[in-house]
Design an enzyme around this catalytic site. Sequence first.
Site, PDB file in Angstrom:
ATOM      1  N   THR A   6      -4.182  11.110  -3.204  1.00  0.00           N
ATOM      2  CA  THR A   6      -3.732  10.690  -1.879  1.00  0.00           C
ATOM      3  C   THR A   6      -2.767  11.727  -1.317  1.00  0.00           C
ATOM      4  O   THR A   6      -2.266  12.585  -2.049  1.00  0.00           O
ATOM      5  CB  THR A   6      -3.016   9.332  -1.947  1.00  0.00           C
ATOM      6  OG1 THR A   6      -1.783   9.497  -2.676  1.00  0.00           O
ATOM      7  CG2 THR A   6      -3.880   8.286  -2.642  1.00  0.00           C
ATOM      8  N   CYS A  65      -5.763  10.580  -8.877  1.00  0.00           N
ATOM      9  CA  CYS A  65      -5.734   9.212  -8.369  1.00  0.00           C
ATOM     10  C   CYS A  65      -6.501   8.400  -9.396  1.00  0.00           C
ATOM     11  O   CYS A  65      -7.564   8.832  -9.866  1.00  0.00           O
ATOM     12  CB  CYS A  65      -6.399   9.126  -6.995  1.00  0.00           C
ATOM     13  SG  CYS A  65      -6.551   7.440  -6.371  1.00  0.00           S
ATOM     14  N   CYS A  90      -0.731   4.433 -11.797  1.00  0.00           N
ATOM     15  CA  CYS A  90      -1.009   4.834 -10.413  1.00  0.00           C
ATOM     16  C   CYS A  90      -0.262   6.134 -10.164  1.00  0.00           C
ATOM     17  O   CYS A  90       0.953   6.198 -10.384  1.00  0.00           O
ATOM     18  CB  CYS A  90      -0.546   3.765  -9.431  1.00  0.00           C
ATOM     19  SG  CYS A  90      -0.636   4.249  -7.681  1.00  0.00           S
ATOM     20  N   ASN A  91      -0.970   7.163  -9.723  1.00  0.00           N
ATOM     21  CA  ASN A  91      -0.328   8.447  -9.451  1.00  0.00           C
ATOM     22  C   ASN A  91       0.649   8.359  -8.288  1.00  0.00           C
ATOM     23  O   ASN A  91       1.802   8.794  -8.375  1.00  0.00           O
ATOM     24  CB  ASN A  91      -1.398   9.500  -9.130  1.00  0.00           C
ATOM     25  CG  ASN A  91      -2.211   9.918 -10.330  1.00  0.00           C
ATOM     26  OD1 ASN A  91      -1.920  10.910 -10.986  1.00  0.00           O
ATOM     27  ND2 ASN A  91      -3.263   9.166 -10.632  1.00  0.00           N
ATOM     28  N   THR A  92       0.176   7.789  -7.163  1.00  0.00           N
ATOM     29  CA  THR A  92       0.989   7.766  -5.942  1.00  0.00           C
ATOM     30  C   THR A  92       2.285   6.995  -6.131  1.00  0.00           C
ATOM     31  O   THR A  92       3.323   7.356  -5.571  1.00  0.00           O
ATOM     32  CB  THR A  92       0.174   7.166  -4.780  1.00  0.00           C
ATOM     33  OG1 THR A  92      -1.091   7.832  -4.703  1.00  0.00           O
ATOM     34  CG2 THR A  92       0.897   7.324  -3.459  1.00  0.00           C
ATOM     35  N   ALA A  93       2.246   5.935  -6.938  1.00  0.00           N
ATOM     36  CA  ALA A  93       3.437   5.113  -7.155  1.00  0.00           C
ATOM     37  C   ALA A  93       4.545   5.879  -7.867  1.00  0.00           C
ATOM     38  O   ALA A  93       5.697   5.420  -7.888  1.00  0.00           O
ATOM     39  CB  ALA A  93       3.072   3.857  -7.942  1.00  0.00           C
ATOM     40  N   ASP A 139       0.836  -1.200   0.000  1.00  0.00           N
ATOM     41  CA  ASP A 139       0.000   0.000   0.000  1.00  0.00           C
ATOM     42  C   ASP A 139       0.872   1.251   0.000  1.00  0.00           C
ATOM     43  O   ASP A 139       1.680   1.464   0.902  1.00  0.00           O
ATOM     44  CB  ASP A 139      -0.915  -0.018   1.230  1.00  0.00           C
ATOM     45  CG  ASP A 139      -2.020   1.029   1.158  1.00  0.00           C
ATOM     46  OD1 ASP A 139      -1.842   2.038   0.456  1.00  0.00           O
ATOM     47  OD2 ASP A 139      -3.050   0.833   1.820  1.00  0.00           O
ATOM     48  N   ARG A 140       0.680   2.095  -1.015  1.00  0.00           N
ATOM     49  CA  ARG A 140       1.474   3.321  -1.132  1.00  0.00           C
ATOM     50  C   ARG A 140       1.093   4.357  -0.094  1.00  0.00           C
ATOM     51  O   ARG A 140       1.795   5.346   0.101  1.00  0.00           O
ATOM     52  CB  ARG A 140       1.286   3.953  -2.529  1.00  0.00           C
ATOM     53  CG  ARG A 140       2.074   3.299  -3.650  1.00  0.00           C
ATOM     54  CD  ARG A 140       1.556   1.965  -4.063  1.00  0.00           C
ATOM     55  NE  ARG A 140       0.134   2.019  -4.440  1.00  0.00           N
ATOM     56  CZ  ARG A 140      -0.699   0.978  -4.335  1.00  0.00           C
ATOM     57  NH1 ARG A 140      -0.285  -0.174  -3.831  1.00  0.00           N
ATOM     58  NH2 ARG A 140      -1.975   1.081  -4.703  1.00  0.00           N
ATOM     59  N   LYS A 163     -11.828   1.092  -4.365  1.00  0.00           N
ATOM     60  CA  LYS A 163     -10.911  -0.029  -4.588  1.00  0.00           C
ATOM     61  C   LYS A 163     -11.585  -1.363  -4.295  1.00  0.00           C
ATOM     62  O   LYS A 163     -11.217  -2.397  -4.860  1.00  0.00           O
ATOM     63  CB  LYS A 163      -9.654   0.134  -3.728  1.00  0.00           C
ATOM     64  CG  LYS A 163      -8.668   1.180  -4.253  1.00  0.00           C
ATOM     65  CD  LYS A 163      -7.469   1.292  -3.339  1.00  0.00           C
ATOM     66  CE  LYS A 163      -6.418   2.260  -3.885  1.00  0.00           C
ATOM     67  NZ  LYS A 163      -5.713   1.733  -5.069  1.00  0.00           N
TER      68      LYS A 163
END
Length: 221
Positions: free
Chosen positions: A120, A188, A79-82, A48-49, A157
């Site tokens: 996020t 996101c 994935c933006n956060t990744a 989980d980011r 999700k």
Amino acid sequence: MSKVLGVLGGMGPAATLDFLAKLQAATPVKREQDHLRVLVDINPKVPDRNVSDSDPGPVLAAMAAGLRNGGAEVLAIACNTAHAYARDVEASGLPLVDMLETAGLAAKAGGASIVGVLGTGLALGLYRDRFSHMGLEVVMLDDHEQVEFMALLYRIKQGDLSNASRETMAALAHRLVGKGAQSVVAGCTEVPLVLSQDALSVPLLDATEELARRCVEVCLA
């Protein structure tokens, strides 16, 4: 010959399928063979980011290396956060199409200077840093609204694409508009699953769709 695209996905799986659909739609073709060859690693086992003590970097690096070894020539992360772990992915030696930069260029092309971002906490930090270098001001949700957003994100999700989820996401987006956002970035990949342009009075910039378009440009160049 078009370049082979490698996609790091599974964060979450539905968002990756959304990206692939948008990638296909963005590709100009006259026949089936004109579509891009795409290698996809849909890996929902990526840590989980959004948890402070997790380290997705090594898993993402291994995914990137696997795609490279399978024949990928260009990489994208659905994935933006990744993107916080972009360096781990770029250690594969392959170029990475940057989702955040692509979204920023779309915002500037649309004439916005104040951009609201739904994302996020980690992604918001990335967007704020990236957009400031591009001359864009970022508007974010208040702390209690961000808590509401994260709770909604995890419901999406889990597969909750209900009208209630759509209404809540639209309400959060409207709060950004109320703070002066001239456009709103779906920062996101779960956001566009429940938020569409017709719910907003300002342009909605779908980072997933912008990434798909840019990947097509890079692979066909």
